[in-house]
Scaffold this motif. Structure first.
Motif, PDB file in Angstrom:
ATOM      1  N   ALA A 113       0.853  -1.193   0.000  1.00 29.96           N
ATOM      2  CA  ALA A 113       0.000   0.000   0.000  1.00 29.96           C
ATOM      3  C   ALA A 113       0.883   1.235   0.000  1.00 29.96           C
ATOM      4  N   LYS A 114       0.314   2.360  -0.427  1.00 31.11           N
ATOM      5  CA  LYS A 114       1.085   3.593  -0.475  1.00 31.11           C
ATOM      6  C   LYS A 114       1.479   4.044   0.907  1.00 31.11           C
ATOM      7  N   SER A 115       0.624   3.779   1.899  1.00 30.47           N
ATOM      8  CA  SER A 115       0.913   4.149   3.277  1.00 30.47           C
ATOM      9  C   SER A 115       0.946   2.888   4.119  1.00 30.47           C
ATOM     10  N   GLN A 116       1.950   2.752   4.970  1.00 29.45           N
ATOM     11  CA  GLN A 116       2.096   1.621   5.858  1.00 29.45           C
ATOM     12  C   GLN A 116       2.173   2.125   7.299  1.00 29.45           C
ATOM     13  N   PRO A 117       1.370   1.615   8.243  1.00 30.04           N
ATOM     14  CA  PRO A 117       0.318   0.631   7.979  1.00 30.04           C
ATOM     15  C   PRO A 117      -0.881   1.236   7.259  1.00 30.04           C
ATOM     16  N   ALA A 118      -1.919   0.433   7.082  1.00 32.09           N
ATOM     17  CA  ALA A 118      -3.088   0.887   6.332  1.00 32.09           C
ATOM     18  C   ALA A 118      -3.686   2.132   6.992  1.00 32.09           C
ATOM     19  N   SER A 119      -4.034   3.122   6.166  1.00 30.48           N
ATOM     20  CA  SER A 119      -4.567   4.382   6.666  1.00 30.48           C
ATOM     21  C   SER A 119      -6.047   4.253   6.986  1.00 30.48           C
ATOM     22  N   SER A 120      -6.551   5.247   7.700  1.00 29.47           N
ATOM     23  CA  SER A 120      -7.968   5.302   8.046  1.00 29.47           C
ATOM     24  C   SER A 120      -8.532   6.615   7.512  1.00 29.47           C
ATOM     25  N   LEU A 121      -9.665   6.511   6.815  1.00 27.09           N
ATOM     26  CA  LEU A 121     -10.309   7.681   6.224  1.00 27.09           C
ATOM     27  C   LEU A 121     -11.677   7.883   6.877  1.00 27.09           C
ATOM     28  N   LEU A 122     -11.948   9.078   7.330  1.00 26.45           N
ATOM     29  CA  LEU A 122     -13.254   9.443   7.892  1.00 26.45           C
ATOM     30  C   LEU A 122     -13.931  10.365   6.894  1.00 26.45           C
ATOM     31  N   LEU A 123     -15.015   9.893   6.276  1.00 28.49           N
ATOM     32  CA  LEU A 123     -15.697  10.632   5.221  1.00 28.49           C
ATOM     33  C   LEU A 123     -17.146  10.863   5.598  1.00 28.49           C
ATOM     34  N   ARG A 124     -17.745  11.830   4.912  1.00 26.14           N
ATOM     35  CA  ARG A 124     -19.173  12.079   5.047  1.00 26.14           C
ATOM     36  C   ARG A 124     -19.882  11.555   3.812  1.00 26.14           C
ATOM     37  N   ASP A 125     -21.146  11.341   3.958  1.00 29.30           N
ATOM     38  CA  ASP A 125     -21.945  10.849   2.845  1.00 29.30           C
ATOM     39  C   ASP A 125     -21.855  11.827   1.677  1.00 29.30           C
ATOM     40  N   GLY A 126     -21.480  11.312   0.493  1.00 27.37           N
ATOM     41  CA  GLY A 126     -21.369  12.135  -0.702  1.00 27.37           C
ATOM     42  C   GLY A 126     -19.962  12.580  -1.017  1.00 27.37           C
ATOM     43  N   ASP A 127     -18.973  12.346  -0.120  1.00 29.35           N
ATOM     44  CA  ASP A 127     -17.584  12.732  -0.384  1.00 29.35           C
ATOM     45  C   ASP A 127     -16.954  11.804  -1.418  1.00 29.35           C
ATOM     46  N   SER A 128     -15.699  12.107  -1.791  1.00 28.81           N
ATOM     47  CA  SER A 128     -14.923  11.290  -2.730  1.00 28.81           C
ATOM     48  C   SER A 128     -13.586  10.947  -2.094  1.00 28.81           C
ATOM     49  N   PHE A 129     -12.971   9.846  -2.553  1.00 28.51           N
ATOM     50  CA  PHE A 129     -11.651   9.469  -2.048  1.00 28.51           C
ATOM     51  C   PHE A 129     -10.921   8.645  -3.109  1.00 28.51           C
ATOM     52  N   GLU A 130      -9.596   8.555  -2.922  1.00 25.93           N
ATOM     53  CA  GLU A 130      -8.721   7.776  -3.803  1.00 25.93           C
ATOM     54  C   GLU A 130      -7.817   6.890  -2.962  1.00 25.93           C
ATOM     55  N   LEU A 131      -7.568   5.669  -3.454  1.00 26.69           N
ATOM     56  CA  LEU A 131      -6.669   4.721  -2.802  1.00 26.69           C
ATOM     57  C   LEU A 131      -5.620   4.257  -3.807  1.00 26.69           C
ATOM     58  N   HIS A 132      -4.398   4.015  -3.340  1.00 29.94           N
ATOM     59  CA  HIS A 132      -3.301   3.635  -4.219  1.00 29.94           C
ATOM     60  C   HIS A 132      -2.707   2.306  -3.756  1.00 29.94           C
ATOM     61  N   CYS A 133      -2.382   1.469  -4.726  1.00 26.53           N
ATOM     62  CA  CYS A 133      -1.784   0.159  -4.476  1.00 26.53           C
ATOM     63  C   CYS A 133      -0.609  -0.010  -5.430  1.00 26.53           C
ATOM     64  N   SER A 134       0.550  -0.385  -4.882  1.00 24.90           N
ATOM     65  CA  SER A 134       1.756  -0.583  -5.693  1.00 24.90           C
ATOM     66  C   SER A 134       1.962  -2.076  -5.924  1.00 24.90           C
ATOM     67  N   ALA A 135       2.152  -2.471  -7.188  1.00 23.43           N
ATOM     68  CA  ALA A 135       2.339  -3.889  -7.538  1.00 23.43           C
ATOM     69  C   ALA A 135       3.360  -3.981  -8.660  1.00 23.43           C
ATOM     70  N   SER A 136       4.345  -4.846  -8.489  1.00 25.05           N
ATOM     71  CA  SER A 136       5.370  -5.052  -9.510  1.00 25.05           C
ATOM     72  C   SER A 136       5.925  -6.455  -9.384  1.00 25.05           C
ATOM     73  N   SER A 137       6.503  -6.951 -10.475  1.00 21.54           N
ATOM     74  CA  SER A 137       7.102  -8.286 -10.502  1.00 21.54           C
ATOM     75  C   SER A 137       8.476  -8.194 -11.143  1.00 21.54           C
ATOM     76  N   ALA A 138       9.464  -8.792 -10.456  1.00 19.95           N
ATOM     77  CA  ALA A 138      10.838  -8.832 -10.980  1.00 19.95           C
ATOM     78  C   ALA A 138      11.157 -10.186 -11.578  1.00 19.95           C
ATOM     79  N   SER A 139      10.121 -10.917 -11.976  1.00 19.61           N
ATOM     80  CA  SER A 139      10.338 -12.255 -12.534  1.00 19.61           C
ATOM     81  C   SER A 139      11.045 -12.163 -13.886  1.00 19.61           C
ATOM     82  N   LEU A 140      11.936 -13.125 -14.126  1.00 23.03           N
ATOM     83  CA  LEU A 140      12.630 -13.190 -15.410  1.00 23.03           C
ATOM     84  C   LEU A 140      11.726 -13.717 -16.513  1.00 23.03           C
TER      85      LEU A 140
END
Length: 880
Positions: A149-176
């Motif tokens: 995850a972009k933030s370690q440990p997992a973050s906590s978001l407190l939102l109101r009804d109708g708000d917007s949010f974004e989450l980011h996930c990093s994934a990569s593979s070094a396989s040959l």
């Protein structure tokens, strides 16, 4: 698609040739999996008409020629030596799933498991029909998938009804290998999970079933936000969006035109909390007491933090009791968010403004006396012109009384039995006295309430314990429901004017004020019953004086001085006050200095004895002295701890942790207090030798592929020792970084008995550890690679034979680190690429010359011949 923590399942169908009506199936292509996962290969025989169960043998070959036996359903001794240990640990299992089908399970897949697996089906027919087998190729790849995850440990978001949010996930593979990644976002709420949106390994988007419309409207998106970062965007959040968001990444590989999922990892990215819309509904009492025949006029007022872009749905309820959840509550009138009203002719409901709604009940009679509730639901606009319910609230009851001739009576409450101690019984009695204007058409019902003790400025709500109706129907409240079902609380009716309430075992939470509410019910002309009056008794306070429990523990040792190898004895004496019939449980702890001088001391739990005198070893890990510690009960308040054959490593502060338990009824115990004894110190005054350790290497800088030699040299100060009277446990560690900013990794160890253990390595270089002399040990790294650079040091635990012949463990010592550098041989690295490049350039040049020569020769010759023929033809025409 699987989830993190589940072992990937490799399904392979094995089939062989057709012979005498039997067919065994195998896959047509190869199989690929990742290290550390589980391999499952089914093997089945179809159309088999032999015995009830077919026998199967499994074998393995890394080269494809020589097969090693793994497991068999026929013979227990079939397994070869390399697989017996894994088979005993349960890493390799052969499970029968039918009379003619089995599954081979290999857990914790390793790189050495790559190769061909053969399933054999020996014939058990009356006549020899041959053995039938075939193989399947399995490839094992290294784990190169990284998910975070972009933030370690997992973050906590407190939102109101109708708000917007974004989450980011990093994934990569070094396989040959040429692998693809798929990303899926999930929402977890407790054990339930929902698929939100996924991007497959073929770059296709698939929303979850509950998110199809939001994805189509653009409120839900999945895109990239930089290299290897996947972003989930959610607009106009709803209450159902609350929960933990998890990013699930799968790695796929293409084999012969087909895709295979080789592994899966996941990470919790954020926990989203949707703050509910604040809503309050109150009933304005325009007229509390109404004379029969007049109108009941009530107004429902709405208070909310929502903006004006909402619509309210209002429903009025009426009940004879102040609890709107009781079965007799029914709807009087309602108005939906489209302003459509539903009500009988005698009731009207209209909207005063957006925050006020008026209820009018015409021509009230005694049946209209009761409690009125206003239920409000707020609706907010959403995408595609729909409405979403965002909040709802029920108002407090508004009591309305339609007056008529009522019976008169008093209610008296007294405590017939008051508890003096915890767990004593409590009995209260509610009595109806001085009854007037009550004939045979009047019946009484009682309700019991509890109010917690509080300060004068603190608002505490009353809790309903139970209600006994006029027809003796008992309805238990939420607070006392479970205890009443268990028989711990009893409600009874002694006669028509007396009601009793009994608590079998009074607990701390039962302290407070109790009162009863008696209601008179009058029979109406239509044979129904109506509550005509209600009287509340004065409260009775249930309280008992308690004194703080006192628990003291004093520890002492039998001998003031003793030497290593002797027996250590410690006695713990317990004394207590204000604890009813206590029993004690004892835990012996040892506080020892930490290995790091800047860290706090370490406390180790050794042995315990519970209140039922059951002894349990806690963290005593010395297997050589498994019976070396004893804890026994000498008297009810005295305990003795013994430790035999003490060693220098046993030095420290020893204490007794004693917990007092009181009986709680039903063979249960309640913890009454815990106390810690004074420390008893074990300290050995030693004048023995002092050991030092150092690391030396003649070649701290090597080229890749060379041999690295590291010597661990132990030196002795003080009195000389016979080599037979000392031994050492030696362990080698490495920190693969320029600075000592990473945790040390164990490479290999050699105990004092000569047993060598090597840690698993993820690269090709190998290790060897040997004893050169009594006080010198050699670590060698064969075929060194770039990853072998870093700081190396050794840790030594000396063992000295005492006069009694027992071995004493000394304090562990560590050497200073030595830095090893692994360089690359530039000439050897570029020699083969240069030779291959020159050869290819020469071949391509020769081919180009040959093509040019052939093209010029054949093409030019054809043009000259055609020119000559044309010239001769023209000359012939001129002569003519």
């Amino acid at each position: 698609m699987g989830h993190s923590g589940e072992r990937p399942l490799l399904l392979a169908l094995l089939t062989l040739a057709v012979c005498q009506g039997r067919i065994v199936k195998i896959p047509t292509g190869g199989l690929v999996r990742v290290e550390g996962t589980e391999l499952v290969i089914p093997c089945n025989v179809s159309d088999y008409d032999g015995p009830s169960e077919q026998n199967f043998d499994w074998s393995f070959s890394s080269s494809g020629t020589h097969f090693v036996e793994i497991v068999s359903t026929w013979e227990a001794a079939f397994t070869a030596q390399p697989y017996r240990e894994r088979l005993q640990r349960g890493e390799i299992q052969l499970r029968r799933i039918g009379n003619d089908a089995v599954e081979l399970h290999i857990q914790n897949l390793q790189a050495a498991d790559q190769g061909q697996y053969k399933c054999s089906t020996p014939s058990t027919d009356a006549t020899v029909q041959g053995n039938y087998d075939d193989t399947v190729q399995v490839r094992v790849l290294a784990d190169a998938l990284q998910v975070s995850a972009k933030s370690q440990p997992a973050s906590s978001l407190l939102l109101r009804d109708g708000d917007s949010f974004e989450l980011h996930c990093s994934a990569s593979s070094a396989s040959l290998e040429h692998t693809h990644l798929s990303v899926m976002w999930e929402l977890h709420r407790g054990p339930a999970r929902q698929k939100i949106l996924s991007l497959t390994h073929e770059n296709r988007f698939y929303p979850g079933p509950q998110y199809e419309s939001r994805y189509q409207s653009g409120d839900l998106r999945l895109d990239t936000a930089g290299e290897n970062v996947y972003r989930l965007s959610v607009s106009r959040v709803l209450p159902v969006d609350q929960g933990t968001y998890r990013c699930v990444v799968s790695e796929w590989i293409g084999e012969k035109g087909k895709w295979q999922e080789i592994q899966e990892k996941s990470v919790n990215v954020a926990t989203v909390t949707i703050q509910p819309t604040a809503l309050r509904a109150t009933v304005t009492k325009n007229n509390v007491s109404v004379t029969e025949g007049n109108d009941v006029d009530l107004t429902c007022s709405i208070t909310t933090d929502q903006k004006d872009d909402f619509q309210a749905e209002v429903t009025w309820y009426f009940s004879k009791a102040p609890d709107s959840s009781l079965p007799d509550a029914h709807i009087l009138a309602s108005m939906d968010h489209n302003a459509v009203v539903h009500s009988p002719l005698t009731v009207t409901l209209n909207r005063v403004d957006i925050h006020s709604y008026r209820l009018l009940v015409r021509d009230a009679n005694k049946e209209n006396s009761g409690y009125y509730f206003c239920h409000v639901a707020l609706w907010a606009p959403r995408h595609n012109r729909t409405w979403q319910k965002v909040a709802e609230k029920m108002s407090e009851p508004a009591g309305v009384e339609v007056t008529l001739l009522e019976p008169l009576f008093e209610v008296l409450m007294n405590a017939s039995r008051v508890p003096e101690y915890l767990d004593d019984p409590t009995e209260l009695e509610c009595q109806i006295a001085d009854v007037r204007n009550a004939d045979a058409n009047v019946r009484f019902a009682v309700s019991w309430y509890y109010r917690m003790d509080s300060r004068s400025d603190e608002v505490v709500s009353d809790e309903l314990l139970a209600t006994m109706d006029a027809d003796w129907t008992l309805r238990i409240g939420e607070k006392s429901r479970q205890r009443a079902q268990n028989g711990e609380i009893i409600f009874s009716k002694e006669d028509g004017a007396r009601f009793s309430f009994r608590i079998q075992r009074t607990l701390e939470g039962d302290r407070g004020n109790y009162y009863c509410v008696v209601s008179a019910w009058t029979r109406q002309h239509n044979k129904s019953w109506m509550k005509s009056k209600e009287v509340v008794s004065k409260p009775v306070n249930i309280f008992w004086v308690t004194e703080d429990s006192v628990l003291l523990v004093k520890a002492r040792k039998a001998k003031p001085f003793f030497a290593a190898g002797n027996t250590f004895e410690m006695t713990c004496k317990v004394s207590s006050e204000h604890i009813k019939t206590p029993r004690y449980s004892v835990l012996v702890t040892a506080e020892k200095p930490a290995a790091d001088p800047f860290s706090a001391n370490e406390t180790k739990h050794i042995i315990s004895l519970d209140q039922d005198s059951v002894v349990k070893l806690e963290n005593w890990t010395d297997e050589a002295r498994a019976d070396g510690v004893v804890l026994e009960k000498v008297q009810e308040d005295e305990f003795r701890y013994r430790m035999y054959q003490t060693q220098v490593s046993d030095a420290g502060l020893y204490r007794c942790v004693v917990t007092a338990w009181s009986p709680a009824g039903g063979n249960l115990w309640r913890e009454a207090g815990t106390s810690l004894s004074n420390p008893i110190q074990i300290d050995f005054q030693t004048t023995g030798p002092i050991f030092n350790v150092s690391v030396h290497s003649d070649t701290p800088t090597v080229y890749r592929g060379d041999l690295i030699k590291l010597f661990c040299i132990i030196s002795l100060e003080g009195a000389a020792l016979d080599p037979d009277d000392m031994s050492f446990d030696v362990s080698w560690f490495a920190v693969h970084s320029f600075a000592l900013d990473k945790p040390a990794v164990l490479l290999s160890s050699l105990d004092r008995k000569g047993v060598v253990n090597k840690a698993r390595r993820t690269w090709k270089s190998d290790l060897s550890l040997e004893k050169i002399s009594v006080m010198e040990f050699l670590l060698q790294v064969h075929g060194s690679e770039d990853q072998d650079f870093g700081n190396y040091f050794c840790a030594v635990i000396p063992w000295i034979k005492s006069i009694t012949g027992s071995w004493q463990r000394e304090t562990e010592i560590k050497s200073k680190p030595i830095f090893v550098t692994v360089k690359m041989d530039v000439l050897n690295a570029f020699k083969y690429p240069l030779l291959i490049g020159i050869s290819l350039s020469t071949v391509i040049g020769l081919i180009s010359c040959l093509i040019g020569y052939c093209s010029s020769h054949w093409c030019c010759k054809k043009e000259v011949q055609e020119t000559r023929r044309e010239r001769r033809r023209l000359m012939s025409m001129e002569m003519d």
